[in-house]
Every structure is written in C-alpha cells, then in structure tokens.
Design an enzyme around this catalytic site. Structure first.
Site, PDB file in Angstrom:
ATOM      1  CD  GLU A   8      29.187 -49.139 -59.582  1.00 20.39           C
ATOM      2  OE1 GLU A   8      28.858 -48.133 -58.944  1.00 20.39           O
ATOM      3  OE2 GLU A   8      30.133 -49.158 -60.379  1.00 20.39           O
ATOM      4  CG  ASP A  81      28.685 -45.647 -58.122  1.00 17.47           C
ATOM      5  OD1 ASP A  81      27.567 -45.917 -57.650  1.00 17.47           O
ATOM      6  OD2 ASP A  81      29.747 -45.820 -57.489  1.00 17.47           O
ATOM      7  CG  ASP A  83      31.705 -42.940 -61.841  1.00 20.77           C
ATOM      8  OD1 ASP A  83      31.297 -44.019 -62.315  1.00 20.77           O
ATOM      9  OD2 ASP A  83      32.293 -42.875 -60.742  1.00 20.77           O
ATOM     10  CD  GLU A  85      36.426 -46.974 -63.719  1.00 20.84           C
ATOM     11  OE1 GLU A  85      36.253 -48.208 -63.784  1.00 20.84           O
ATOM     12  OE2 GLU A  85      37.319 -46.386 -64.361  1.00 20.84           O
ATOM     13  CE1 TYR A 299      29.191 -42.039 -57.307  1.00 19.42           C
ATOM     14  CE2 TYR A 299      29.980 -40.458 -58.929  1.00 19.42           C
ATOM     15  CZ  TYR A 299      30.025 -41.708 -58.366  1.00 19.42           C
ATOM     16  OH  TYR A 299      30.915 -42.644 -58.839  1.00 19.42           O
ATOM     17  NE  ARG A 301      35.102 -42.532 -56.789  1.00 20.80           N
ATOM     18  CZ  ARG A 301      34.472 -43.566 -56.242  1.00 20.80           C
ATOM     19  NH1 ARG A 301      33.205 -43.795 -56.534  1.00 20.80           N
ATOM     20  NH2 ARG A 301      35.101 -44.374 -55.418  1.00 20.80           N
ATOM     21  CG  HIS A 345      27.661 -36.335 -60.837  1.00 21.82           C
ATOM     22  ND1 HIS A 345      26.651 -37.108 -61.341  1.00 21.82           N
ATOM     23  CD2 HIS A 345      28.823 -36.921 -61.221  1.00 21.82           C
ATOM     24  CE1 HIS A 345      27.173 -38.116 -62.010  1.00 21.82           C
ATOM     25  NE2 HIS A 345      28.481 -38.025 -61.953  1.00 21.82           N
TER      26      HIS A 345
END
Length: 692
Positions: A8, A81, A83, A85, A299, A301, A345
């Site tokens: 990203e 990433d 997740d 998104e 990570y 989040r 995670h």
C-alpha cells in the site's frame, strides 16, 4: 521468473523489497485505487445495493503503472494490510489487473521483518470475499447515510453539513456528556483528617475518620463535622487492629489499538491521529543505521492480546539478561482477549524485542521514538513478574469514633522497574511501626469541606475508551472518527478536552428528534456487530443493508414531512470582543471554513474577522502579544499582534520560559533541542533537557 508484489505504501514497499531481494519487484498502490464516485450516490439500491466503483482521480497514473508492471510479471501477489481495508484494496486490484478471485495471490504480513515477510509469502491464499463484503457493506452503509441524511441537514440547519453513521453517534456521546455537566448540582460533604505519631517514631502519618459507634458515617455539613470534632476533644486514640498483607500487582497487557491510543494520549499527550501516523511508520519500516529499512512493530490495528511464542521467548531472554531470573514470571503471562474481538493479529508489540528504544533512537523522529519506547516497554513489562507490595491497614478508636490509616511499600518491584500505566504512578506511603494496643499522639485534626464534582469532559484517550466500551466504531476507525467530528466543527478541543460546539448540539438534537437510531449508541453497536458477522461469513451483506435501509428510508420521509418549511438556528457564541467599526459586540459563528468573529450589527455592519489566539508570548521587538498565525499555504508561524506596524515574525515556537539573561520577562523560543532568546543583542540559548 519475475514476481510483482503490490503493497500500500512506498515505505512498506522499500522494507519488503529488502527482504525479498532479486526476482521480486515491490510496488505501492498508494492506498485505495477505486471508490464510489464523489458526485453521486454510486449505489444501485433497487438492484441489491450494487456499488458502482470508479478509479480514483489521483490514482490514474498509479493504476497504469501497476497494469504495466503486472503484464511483465510471471506472478502477481497482493500484499495490502492484513485487515478489511487491505482485503478490499487487494480485491479492487485483482479486478483491475484481471486476476481470478480464486487465485492464491493474497499475502499478509503481521510484521514487516524477514521472518514475517517470508512467512507471508510462503502462505498465499485466495482473496477473502467475506472480508471484502464486510468492507463493502460498511462503505455502502456510510455512503447511504451520508448522501441521504446530509441534504436534510443542509435544508434544516446549514449548507455543507454532513451526517455519518458512526460520527453522529460519537457527537451525541460528547453532547450528552456536556448536558450532564451543565445539569450537575454539586453536593456538599465533609471529611475529618488527623495527623498522628506512633510510640515508635516521631514521623507523622495521616488517618481518616470513617464512622462512629460501629457504623460507617457520612458527614454532609459543617455542623455534623463539628459535632464529631467536639466528641473527639480530649479523646485517646487507641490502635484496635493492625492488618499486614502482601498485595500482588500485575502488569498491564500488551497494547491493542485502543489501549495504545489511550496511553499515548495520557503519557505522551499525542492526539489519536498522531499516534496512528507514527505507528503506521513504525510498522511499515524505518531506516535504522547499520540495518537498512526495518519494520519495528507488529500490525497496529488489532484488538487481540495474543502474543507469539517466539516473541515471548525473545522477551524472556532480554528480561533475564537485563534484570535476572527472578524478574521472569513463574508461568507465562497469558492475557484474555475480550469477547467479540478479532483475533487475526497479535497484540501490538516490537517485532524484534532485541531492538531496544535506545538502540534505534538516533534513527527515529522524536514522535516515532516516544511511541516505540511506549510500545516496547509495555510489551516487555507485560512478560515480567508481578510486583509485590507490603500493605498495612491500621484501625484506630477514639471515644467510639473510628479512624483508618493505610500504608504500603514495595517488597519486590517486578515489572514496575520498567513500566507502569499512567494511572498507577504513585509513591511509597510507609507507615511507622504500629502495634495493636498502641496509644497514638494526635498532632492535628481538622474538618475539610468538599463538593461532589461533575463528570469530566472526554479527552481523546477517555473518549476512545468510551467508544470501545459502547461498541462504537472499531480500532481502525477511532482516529478518523475523532478527526472527522472536529474537522466538521461539531466538536472542538478545549485544551485536551473535547467539547461540543453549538452546531454539534443543534445537529444532535435534530437527529435525536427525527433519526433516533442514527445517534443511538446501542443501535450503532449492533450495526458494528452485524458487520463483524459479515466478516466471518455468519451474515449476508445485502440482507444486512436491506434490513437497515427499509426503516431508514421511512424515517427520512417522515422527518422531511414533519420539518417542512422549518429551519433550526445554530446559536452564536458570545465573546468579549467589540466591533472596531460600529462598537457592537462580536460573536463566534461557524461557516464553511470554520469559526470566525462576526458583528452582531449585521446586516447594517458586515464586519468579520479571523479568530486568533494569543500564545502567551511577548514580542521581543515591541513588547506586545505574540499571536499564532497561518501563512497563505497554511503553514503555522508566530507574529506580533501589532502587525503591520511591528514587523516581528518567527517560525520558531514561543514557550512559557522567560529569558534569564534579559531578566525582564522576555519570551524564549524553541527549535529542535534548543531554547533561545530572539531579543536583539541577547544571544542566550540553552539545550532542552531530554526525556528519560
């Protein structure tokens, strides 16, 4: 054979490229590449909420470059990433690059280290459509609420306003807290505090009145307090009981997104957006001297408290070498993740615990260093032995009046040698040697008046905690929600506190009256839960949207009918400013570009001006106030309030310290690691003491 890996961001690309080496090209999508169109709804409500995605305007060159690189490659991997998104970005890229949805091209990295990248590349999978659908449902839901509800607010309050599924519930929480504060009526209560000494020592200690004649007693007035004090005149203070025990104090769990944001707010004074920006940089990779690009944390989040066996072993090795075996726990610390949390995670931790904050300090920005130090210390401490506290509780009787004294001291510091949560910062409170039957000597006794306090306004840290407890938003959305409600002038910062504006209060009241579900925290939490169920395949995303839209559409129609021809006025905020043109008071209004001062003599007087806050600094040229200002390009600088008569301006920040050399109240400025005086001919400067 050539392989293309799409991540990203450029910094993440640089770090991943280092670990993959030859045969791999790593490119960045720069975030999302497609989205719903800005100029229209972009959702076909009648056709199962079919979204219409278009390439984002500023991503056309990126898309063209990725298509060109993909054509040359033998294999394409999508490494957004780990997740919702990131999964959605991978899905959009797969469609743009004509990659089959069942192709094993999706790779994820929980940490951007050699091991993390190699593990991710060794286990490619197909795109998880449940994750994609959860993201699509969230995006479409927010688009429907925004595009359908915002025009209603334009008609009834003011053009340019916006409503949002999560933001409106968040604003209501802050508005409700302000109403609680305003409605609060303080109640009087009293305490009696005594200072005493024991036969074994001349050192004074404190004891507090707790009751009389065998019952707990609350004091509500001065007269009640004086009656107790009268009863105590000439009384002998006898020790009736001493209880000694050892209290275990456990370390806090490693960070989740929420707790990291809360602790960074409390300990570092970071705004949530600043915390997440620094965390993203630490995750994606930072150039470390002698090592190249390194991803320093896992990570960022997550709401899981899970820690890998490898990370725990690394922490144990460091703890034993640094502090000794007795600082290791008898059995591994396992922290229970709350119900409903996503466990994809690990907790947020240093990806390589051996890289201490001091080892990497010179390679990090001040913000990155402070956050990394917080994360590193929290994680290492979470794997250490408990602290042990020797506690003493003393019961005292004086003519039937009961007092209590408590004390504690550290028996074994355990994890506290390294880290304590901000709320736990406290000093030892050691009592002298006291035994049952001792007669204590009274040195002083007095009644103290108190009043109950209203609930405090939210800070960013306490607001994130409240959002988490209420199920509003998710770890990935807390920062953006706070930024949105502030940027749209529904909420403002008052120091570190969050305070609703008049606009926020009026809008919330209107939505509460006509769209109760949109601002209802329980409904918003249920919606978040539904999105989580879509993510794990337990709920259909189209059915979820249909269930929501039916009620929402009916409510919107009813609201438009009942509010036909009506408008709601946003109250102006009074100030002590006087219009220099007509002499009438000026008030604060909120316009498209934010808050401004306007004359109450409108329309006869149309005077308006910017709101400029004094910094507390004094101009080194003329002695008038220094104001914080912004250049045409939006860059912050500091200038004299007497501009243009006084030419003083500086990019350097004024501080509260005064120049000791001038000794006339002249303000010091800071830049980098120094404070200095800007008064002509002075030349004083001093290094700012570094945080330990």
């Amino acid at each position: 054979m050539s392989n293309l890996v799409i991540v990203e961001s450029p910094s993440k690309a640089k770090t991943v490229q280092k670990y993959l080496g030859q045969g791999f090209e790593v490119a960045a999508s720069m975030g999302h590449v497609r989205d719903l169109p800005k100029s229209k709804l972009g959702v076909d409500i009648e056709n199962d909420f079919e979204p219409v995605y278009v390439p984002m305007k500023d991503k056309e060159e990126v898309i063209a470059s990725l298509k060109k690189a993909a054509k040359k490659a033998d294999k394409v991997y999508l490494a957004g990433d780990p997740d919702r998104e990131g999964e959605a970005i991978s899905w959009h890229l797969a469609q743009l690059l004509d990659i089959p949805m069942d192709a094993p091209v999706r790779v994820t990295f929980n940490e951007i280290t050699k091991t993390g990248v190699q593990n991710g590349m060794a286990h490619p999978r197909s795109i998880d459509l449940d994750l994609v659908n959860a993201q699509q449902a969230r995006r479409i839901l927010d688009r429907i609420v925004g595009y359908k509800l915002s025009p209603f607010l334009w008609k009834k309050v003011r053009r340019g306003l916006s409503a949002g599924r999560v933001q409106s519930a968040a604003v209501k929480m802050i508005v409700d807290r302000e109403k609680e504060i305003n409605a609060f009526k303080p109640e009087e209560y009293w305490s009696i505090e005594a200072k005493m000494t024991a036969p074994s020592s001349k050192k004074q200690f404190d004891a507090t009145f707790v009751g009389m004649d065998g019952a707990k007693t609350e004091l509500h007035s001065e007269s009640e307090t004086n009656a107790v004090l009268a009863r105590l005149e000439g009384a002998q203070f006898n020790v009736t009981g001493v209880k000694k025990s050892v209290r275990r104090k456990s370390p806090a769990a490693p960070f989740t997104t929420s707790t990291m944001q809360q602790e960074a707010s409390k300990k570092l004074g970071f705004q949530t957006s600043k915390t997440m920006r620094a965390a993203q940089q630490l995750y994606e990779g930072v150039e470390i001297e002698g090592m190249g690009a390194v991803g320093l944390i896992t990570y960022m989040r997550t709401d899981s408290l899970r820690v890998s066996d490898e990370a725990r072993a690394s922490a144990y090795k460091y703890i034993e070498e640094k502090y000794g075996k007795n600082y290791l726990p008898a059995s591994p610390k396992v922290y229970k993740t709350k119900a409903g949390a996503q466990d994809a995670h690990e907790a947020i931790r240093p990806s390589t615990p051996e890289l201490t904050p001091e080892r990497v300090k010179d390679s990090l920005t001040p913000e990155q260093y402070k956050l990394y130090k917080l994360i590193w210390e929290r994680f290492i401490a979470s794997q250490m032995a408990n602290a042990l506290m020797d506690t003493v509780s003393v019961d005292i009787d004086a003519n039937g009046c009961a007092f209590k004294a408590t004390g504690y001291s550290v028996k074994f510091d355990g994890f506290t040698v390294l880290y304590e949560e901000s709320k736990d910062d406290e000093e030892n409170k050691v009592l002298p040697e006291i035994n049952p039957g001792d007669v204590l000597k009274l040195k002083n006794i007095e009644g103290k008046q108190h009043f109950t306090q209203p609930p405090a306004r939210y800070t960013e840290g306490s607001f994130i905690k409240a959002m988490e407890e209420n199920g509003i938003g998710r770890p990935s959305t807390y920062a953006s929600t706070i930024s949105t409600i502030i940027n749209r002038f529904y909420v403002e910062r008052d120091g570190k506190q969050l305070k609703p504006t008049g606009l926020g209060e009026v809008t919330t009241d209107l939505l509460k009256a006509h769209f109760k579900q949109i601002v209802d925290t329980k409904f918003t939490a249920q919606m978040e839960s539904s999105l989580d169920k879509i993510e794990i395949g337990e709920k259909d995303w189209v059915g979820t949207l249909k269930d929501f839209y039916g009620d929402f559409s009916d409510t919107l129609t009813k609201a438009e009918t009942s509010m036909e021809g009506k408008r709601v006025k946003v109250p102006d905020e009074e100030t002590d400013e006087v219009c220099e043109i007509c002499g009438k008071p000026m008030v604060i209004k909120i316009g498209r570009f934010g808050r401004f001062l306007a004359c109450t003599g409108f329309p006869e007087c149309t005077n308006t001006k910017k709101i400029i806050k004094p910094t507390g600094g004094i101009c080194p040229l003329c002695g008038k106030k220094i104001l914080a200002k912004k250049s045409k390009k939006g860059k912050k600088y500091f200038g004299c309030e007497d501009n243009p008569t006084c030419p003083f301006m500086s990019w350097d920040t004024p501080v509260s310290d005064k120049c000791p050399k001038c000794n006339d109240g002249t303000t010091l400025f800071k830049k980098g690691g120094k404070m200095f005086c800007l008064k002509e001919g002075c030349g004083y400067e001093v290094a700012i003491k570094k945080e330990k």
